[in-house]
Design a protein around this motif. Sequence first.
Motif, PDB file in Angstrom:
ATOM      1  N   LEU A  98      -9.404  12.544 -10.386  1.00 42.53           N
ATOM      2  CA  LEU A  98     -10.020  11.854  -9.258  1.00 42.53           C
ATOM      3  C   LEU A  98     -10.968  10.742  -9.699  1.00 42.53           C
ATOM      4  O   LEU A  98     -11.395   9.923  -8.896  1.00 42.53           O
ATOM      5  N   GLY A  99     -11.283  10.731 -10.975  1.00 36.53           N
ATOM      6  CA  GLY A  99     -12.244   9.748 -11.457  1.00 36.53           C
ATOM      7  C   GLY A  99     -13.611   9.994 -10.846  1.00 36.53           C
ATOM      8  O   GLY A  99     -14.319   9.073 -10.444  1.00 36.53           O
ATOM      9  N   TYR A 100     -13.957  11.259 -10.805  1.00 36.47           N
ATOM     10  CA  TYR A 100     -15.223  11.627 -10.165  1.00 36.47           C
ATOM     11  C   TYR A 100     -16.435  11.248 -11.008  1.00 36.47           C
ATOM     12  O   TYR A 100     -16.460  11.466 -12.210  1.00 36.47           O
ATOM     13  N   VAL A 101     -17.409  10.663 -10.359  1.00 35.93           N
ATOM     14  CA  VAL A 101     -18.694  10.378 -10.991  1.00 35.93           C
ATOM     15  C   VAL A 101     -19.775  10.880 -10.043  1.00 35.93           C
ATOM     16  O   VAL A 101     -19.777  10.521  -8.871  1.00 35.93           O
ATOM     17  N   PRO A 102     -20.685  11.709 -10.534  1.00 37.82           N
ATOM     18  CA  PRO A 102     -21.712  12.283  -9.654  1.00 37.82           C
ATOM     19  C   PRO A 102     -22.547  11.201  -8.990  1.00 37.82           C
ATOM     20  O   PRO A 102     -22.819  10.170  -9.590  1.00 37.82           O
ATOM     21  N   ASN A 103     -22.934  11.432  -7.789  1.00 38.08           N
ATOM     22  CA  ASN A 103     -23.817  10.518  -7.074  1.00 38.08           C
ATOM     23  C   ASN A 103     -25.259  10.809  -7.472  1.00 38.08           C
ATOM     24  O   ASN A 103     -25.809  11.857  -7.181  1.00 38.08           O
ATOM     25  N   GLN A 104     -25.824   9.826  -8.127  1.00 43.31           N
ATOM     26  CA  GLN A 104     -27.143  10.007  -8.695  1.00 43.31           C
ATOM     27  C   GLN A 104     -28.216  10.216  -7.629  1.00 43.31           C
ATOM     28  O   GLN A 104     -29.174  10.960  -7.816  1.00 43.31           O
ATOM     29  N   ALA A 105     -28.056   9.544  -6.526  1.00 40.21           N
ATOM     30  CA  ALA A 105     -29.063   9.646  -5.471  1.00 40.21           C
ATOM     31  C   ALA A 105     -29.130  11.081  -4.951  1.00 40.21           C
ATOM     32  O   ALA A 105     -30.206  11.655  -4.812  1.00 40.21           O
ATOM     33  N   ALA A 106     -27.957  11.630  -4.690  1.00 37.82           N
ATOM     34  CA  ALA A 106     -27.911  13.008  -4.181  1.00 37.82           C
ATOM     35  C   ALA A 106     -28.522  13.960  -5.199  1.00 37.82           C
ATOM     36  O   ALA A 106     -29.267  14.880  -4.856  1.00 37.82           O
ATOM     37  N   ARG A 107     -28.211  13.712  -6.429  1.00 42.40           N
ATOM     38  CA  ARG A 107     -28.715  14.586  -7.478  1.00 42.40           C
ATOM     39  C   ARG A 107     -30.229  14.513  -7.579  1.00 42.40           C
ATOM     40  O   ARG A 107     -30.921  15.528  -7.645  1.00 42.40           O
ATOM     41  N   SER A 108     -30.741  13.263  -7.601  1.00 37.76           N
ATOM     42  CA  SER A 108     -32.183  13.083  -7.712  1.00 37.76           C
ATOM     43  C   SER A 108     -32.901  13.737  -6.545  1.00 37.76           C
ATOM     44  O   SER A 108     -33.998  14.265  -6.690  1.00 37.76           O
ATOM     45  N   LEU A 109     -32.262  13.663  -5.400  1.00 37.53           N
ATOM     46  CA  LEU A 109     -32.892  14.192  -4.200  1.00 37.53           C
ATOM     47  C   LEU A 109     -33.273  15.658  -4.388  1.00 37.53           C
ATOM     48  O   LEU A 109     -34.341  16.099  -3.967  1.00 37.53           O
ATOM     49  N   VAL A 110     -32.417  16.377  -5.046  1.00 40.79           N
ATOM     50  CA  VAL A 110     -32.734  17.791  -5.236  1.00 40.79           C
ATOM     51  C   VAL A 110     -33.448  18.091  -6.550  1.00 40.79           C
ATOM     52  O   VAL A 110     -34.363  18.911  -6.582  1.00 40.79           O
ATOM     53  N   THR A 111     -33.075  17.404  -7.601  1.00 34.83           N
ATOM     54  CA  THR A 111     -33.707  17.722  -8.890  1.00 34.83           C
ATOM     55  C   THR A 111     -35.073  17.059  -9.054  1.00 34.83           C
ATOM     56  O   THR A 111     -35.851  17.448  -9.899  1.00 34.83           O
ATOM     57  N   ARG A 112     -35.298  16.026  -8.303  1.00 33.87           N
ATOM     58  CA  ARG A 112     -36.537  15.250  -8.443  1.00 33.87           C
ATOM     59  C   ARG A 112     -36.666  14.620  -9.820  1.00 33.87           C
ATOM     60  O   ARG A 112     -37.759  14.356 -10.303  1.00 33.87           O
ATOM     61  N   ARG A 113     -35.549  14.419 -10.446  1.00 33.26           N
ATOM     62  CA  ARG A 113     -35.597  13.674 -11.699  1.00 33.26           C
ATOM     63  C   ARG A 113     -34.747  12.422 -11.518  1.00 33.26           C
ATOM     64  O   ARG A 113     -33.801  12.413 -10.732  1.00 33.26           O
ATOM     65  N   HIS A 114     -35.078  11.397 -12.260  1.00 32.51           N
ATOM     66  CA  HIS A 114     -34.337  10.151 -12.084  1.00 32.51           C
ATOM     67  C   HIS A 114     -33.688   9.686 -13.371  1.00 32.51           C
ATOM     68  O   HIS A 114     -32.835   8.827 -13.371  1.00 32.51           O
ATOM     69  N   ASP A 115     -34.139  10.246 -14.461  1.00 29.41           N
ATOM     70  CA  ASP A 115     -33.643   9.788 -15.748  1.00 29.41           C
ATOM     71  C   ASP A 115     -33.764   8.277 -15.852  1.00 29.41           C
ATOM     72  O   ASP A 115     -32.844   7.597 -16.287  1.00 29.41           O
ATOM     73  N   ALA A 116     -34.882   7.818 -15.404  1.00 26.14           N
ATOM     74  CA  ALA A 116     -35.148   6.390 -15.480  1.00 26.14           C
ATOM     75  C   ALA A 116     -36.612   6.185 -15.836  1.00 26.14           C
ATOM     76  O   ALA A 116     -37.481   6.940 -15.396  1.00 26.14           O
ATOM     77  N   ILE A 117     -36.847   5.193 -16.651  1.00 30.77           N
ATOM     78  CA  ILE A 117     -38.191   4.887 -17.105  1.00 30.77           C
ATOM     79  C   ILE A 117     -38.503   3.440 -16.768  1.00 30.77           C
ATOM     80  O   ILE A 117     -37.655   2.572 -16.953  1.00 30.77           O
ATOM     81  N   ALA A 118     -39.685   3.199 -16.259  1.00 27.37           N
ATOM     82  CA  ALA A 118     -40.072   1.817 -15.967  1.00 27.37           C
ATOM     83  C   ALA A 118     -40.739   1.202 -17.185  1.00 27.37           C
ATOM     84  O   ALA A 118     -41.544   1.836 -17.851  1.00 27.37           O
ATOM     85  N   VAL A 119     -40.369  -0.012 -17.487  1.00 30.35           N
ATOM     86  CA  VAL A 119     -41.056  -0.753 -18.535  1.00 30.35           C
ATOM     87  C   VAL A 119     -41.804  -1.886 -17.854  1.00 30.35           C
ATOM     88  O   VAL A 119     -41.199  -2.747 -17.223  1.00 30.35           O
ATOM     89  N   VAL A 120     -43.111  -1.845 -17.952  1.00 32.03           N
ATOM     90  CA  VAL A 120     -43.933  -2.836 -17.266  1.00 32.03           C
ATOM     91  C   VAL A 120     -44.476  -3.831 -18.277  1.00 32.03           C
ATOM     92  O   VAL A 120     -45.190  -3.452 -19.204  1.00 32.03           O
ATOM     93  N   VAL A 121     -44.100  -5.063 -18.105  1.00 31.28           N
ATOM     94  CA  VAL A 121     -44.622  -6.086 -18.999  1.00 31.28           C
ATOM     95  C   VAL A 121     -45.573  -6.953 -18.201  1.00 31.28           C
ATOM     96  O   VAL A 121     -45.162  -7.713 -17.332  1.00 31.28           O
ATOM     97  N   ALA A 122     -46.835  -6.779 -18.487  1.00 31.83           N
ATOM     98  CA  ALA A 122     -47.861  -7.495 -17.734  1.00 31.83           C
ATOM     99  C   ALA A 122     -48.268  -8.720 -18.514  1.00 31.83           C
ATOM    100  O   ALA A 122     -49.218  -8.701 -19.264  1.00 31.83           O
ATOM    101  N   GLU A 123     -47.548  -9.762 -18.342  1.00 27.83           N
ATOM    102  CA  GLU A 123     -47.843 -10.945 -19.132  1.00 27.83           C
ATOM    103  C   GLU A 123     -47.742 -12.191 -18.294  1.00 27.83           C
ATOM    104  O   GLU A 123     -46.675 -12.743 -18.080  1.00 27.83           O
ATOM    105  N   PRO A 124     -48.862 -12.621 -17.776  1.00 20.57           N
ATOM    106  CA  PRO A 124     -48.841 -13.798 -16.906  1.00 20.57           C
ATOM    107  C   PRO A 124     -48.593 -15.073 -17.693  1.00 20.57           C
ATOM    108  O   PRO A 124     -48.243 -16.084 -17.157  1.00 20.57           O
TER     109      PRO A 124
END
Lengths: 396, 396
Positions: A98-124
Motif C-alpha cells: 500500500l505504500g503506507y507512511v504513518p501520519n505524523q500529525a496523528a502520531r504526535s497528537l497522542v505521543t506528544r512528541r514531534h521528533d523535531a528540533i528548532a534551530v534559532v539563529v538570532a542574527e540581525p
Amino acid sequence: MLNLPRNTTGRTPIFALLPCPCVHGESALMAPPPPRAILIRTHRTRSPEVTDTAPRPTLEAVAARAGVSRATVSRVVNGGDGVREPLVERVRRAVEELGYVPNQAARSLVTRRHDAIAVVVAEPETRVFADPFFALQLRGISKELTAHDNQLVLLLTEGRDDHARVGRYLAGGHVDGALVFSLHLEDPLPGLIQRAGIPTVFGGRPGWSDGSQDVVYVDSDNRGGAREAVRHLVGLGRTRVAHITGALDQTSAVDRLDGFRDVMGDADPKLVVQGDFTPAGGERAMREILDHCPDVDAVFAANDLTASGALRVLREHGRRVPEDVAVIGFDDMLPVAEQTDPPLTTVRQDIEEMGRLMARLLLRGLDRSSSSSGGDAGAAPAGVVLPTTLVRRASA
Amino acid sequence: MLNLPRNTTGRTPIFALLPCPCVHGESALMAPPPPRAILIRTHRTRSPEVTDTAPRPTLEAVAARAGVSRATVSRVVNGGDGVREPLVERVRRAVEELGYVPNQAARSLVTRRHDAIAVVVAEPETRVFADPFFALQLRGISKELTAHDNQLVLLLTEGRDDHARVGRYLAGGHVDGALVFSLHLEDPLPGLIQRAGIPTVFGGRPGWSDGSQDVVYVDSDNRGGAREAVRHLVGLGRTRVAHITGALDQTSAVDRLDGFRDVMGDADPKLVVQGDFTPAGGERAMREILDHCPDVDAVFAANDLTASGALRVLREHGRRVPEDVAVIGFDDMLPVAEQTDPPLTTVRQDIEEMGRLMARLLLRGLDRSSSSSGGDAGAAPAGVVLPTTLVRRASA
DNA sequence: GTGAAAGCGCTAACAA
DNA sequence: TTGTTAGCGCTTTCAC
C-alpha cells in the motif's frame, strides 16, 4: 568534456517581463539591487500542481489488507515487539504494497512528541551570512539530528518582531527542543525561551549568565585559544602586540579579549581597539593602531575576517607581514585564512563539531530513559567547551 | 569600552575531560581535526530539564472559562469571523489568561495542512558551505515563508542514503511543499520528489529537463550574465579570452559556458578549461591556461572563488591584473570579490531574491484560491530567470 | 499475543 | 450567530 543538456536554441529563452510583487521592502542588504524586474519564461503549464493525490492509506487500510487489527499494525510499524513472526510478515507486506507512511500529525497528537528540533539563529546582522560559520554549524547539527531521526526546523530572526514570533512558535509545542545561536547581550530571546519552558542548548556562552544559572551551552575555548595565539606572538619576540576585538556584545569577543589580557596584562591600552568581526572593522581598527602606535609589531585579530582587513591596511602602509608585523586570526575559516596574502596563522575551532555536540546534548536531555539513569553523578554538563588549536601559516 | 560580564575568576573555568561519543565517523572535512576530547564544565545542574510542564490548556479549557462552546473558541482563534463582538472579547480574554496556544498536531490532523515547507539542499560537497550563497538563499526563503506564517524545515543531504530518507520524509506528508537546490546531473532527488507527489520549486534550472517537463524553477540569467562579462572583456580590446568553467554537472556552469561561447564562438579550445567552482580548481585551471596559452589576455571565471584562485596564480607568474590579464568572476560574493587583490569585477546575481522568489512561487502554487483565479492566462511560470548585472571593480 | 475501544485536541458540517 | 456532533489517524490501556 562532458556531454550535457543544453538550450538548443543557442540563446537565452523567450522571456516575458513581470513586475516583482515583493512582499518585503528592503531586500538590498549589500549594494544597489538589480533592476526590479523578473524574466519569466512561460510555457504550457498548469499551476505548480496541487495534485489531487489519492488519499494516503491509513493504518486501517493496512490492517484490513493484512487481516489484523489496527493495534497490531501499529505495533509492527513501531518496532514489532510482541507480535508473532508470521503476522509481522503479513503486516510488512501490506505496508509495502500500500505504500503506507504513518501520519505524523496523528502520531504526535497522542505521543506528544514531534521528533523535531528548532534551530534559532538570532542574527540581525549580515555577518553570519558572510562567513561559513553558520552553514558549518548547521551541517553538524543536521548530521546529528538526522542520525536520531529528528527534523530540523530553522528559525531565522532578524528584527524585534521576529522575537515574538519565535517565542510563540517555541511555546506552541511544535518542537521537542531548541538550539539557539548568536546571542547578543540584552537579547530578549533567552527570556522568551525560558518562558516557553522548552529544553534548550545554546551555541556560545550566553552573556547573561555566569554559571549562576542552569543553562546548557557549547562553546569554543575562546579564552584559551586567544592566550595560545598571543603567547605565540610573544614567543616570536614581539613586544608591541595589539588586539583588534570582535563585537563586544558577544561573549566570544569578550572571552578572546580576556585571553589577550591574560597574557599581555595591562599592556598599552592604545593597543586594544574595538572591531566588529568584519573586514571593514579590521581595517578601521588597524589604521587606528598604526596611527597611535606606529611601533606595533604584532596583531591578534578577533577573527579571520578582521585579520584580513588588518592585513590589507598593513600592506597599504608598506608594512611587511610577518617581518614587520606578525598577524594572527581566529576561526580558521579556510576560504579566508588560506586566501589572504600571506596565508593567515590562526586559531582553529571545530565549528561543525560544535553543532553536532549541541544537538547531541539536547537529544540526550530529551531522552526520557536517561533521566532516571546512573544515579552516581547528578551533575549534567552546563557548559561544554571545545578545545582550539593554533594553525601556523605564514603570517606569524 | 562596554561594561561586560566576565569570568571573574580570571581564568578558564574548571574543566573535566570527557571522551567524545561521536555518532558519525568522519567529521574532518577540511583538515586535521583537533584532539577528540571535550572540556566539560560541570556544576550542580540537573539534566537539561525535561521540565514536567503543566499540561497546556486546550480549546475545551478556554471554552469552559469563556462560557462558550469549543466551536466558538475555534472560530475566534482562527480569525473570529461570524462571532459577535462581546463573545469574541470574552474568548480573547480567556485565551490570554490561560496562555492558550493551539496544538498544531491536532489542527493538522484535520486540516491536512502543515504550514511548513521543506528546503532540500542536495550538496555532498563542501562548496555550499564555503560560500555565503547557501545562507543568503536561505535567508530569502525564510523571510518569505515567515511572512506567510510557514515554517522552514531544513533537509541537508550528503550521501546516497540521505536521499532515501528525504524521499520518505517528503512522501510522509509532513510538509506542504518543497524547495530544492543544487541539483546535479543524474541526481536521484527529482525522481523521488516526483514520486512523493509534492509541489516543488527548484533552485537553478534542473539539468534533466529542457522545458519538456512541467518543472518550476528559479534561476539567474547565467547565460546572459556570462555574455555580458565576455563582451566587456572583448570591449576592453582583449582577444585571447579564456574561460574557467564551473562543475559541469550543474546547469549554472553549463549555461555560463554557453554564454561564453555565444560571444567567443569557436575560440581556441585550449582557452576553455574545466574548473569546479573552487579556488583550488581556479588555480589549477589558470596554470593550465598559462601553460598552453601564454598569450592569454583575459579570463572569465565561472565564479568568484574560481577567479580568486586564478588571480593568485597570475600574480605568482608575474602577470599584472588587469594590465596584462583582465579577470572577471561571477556571483559578486562580497567577502570574496571585494577582498581579492585587485578587487574583482564580477557578475552579480541577487541570491536572496532568488530564495524569496522560490518561496513565493511555491506558496502561490499551494494557495487553493489561486487555482481557480483569473481564467485569462492558464500558463503559470515554469522558469523564472532573474537578471544579472556586471559590477565593475579593478580586475577588468 | 491479539483485538476492541477510548481518546489525543482540533475543525467543520449540520442543527438549532 | 452559536452549539452539537462526528470524525482526522494514530497509540495505548485493557480485556480476551
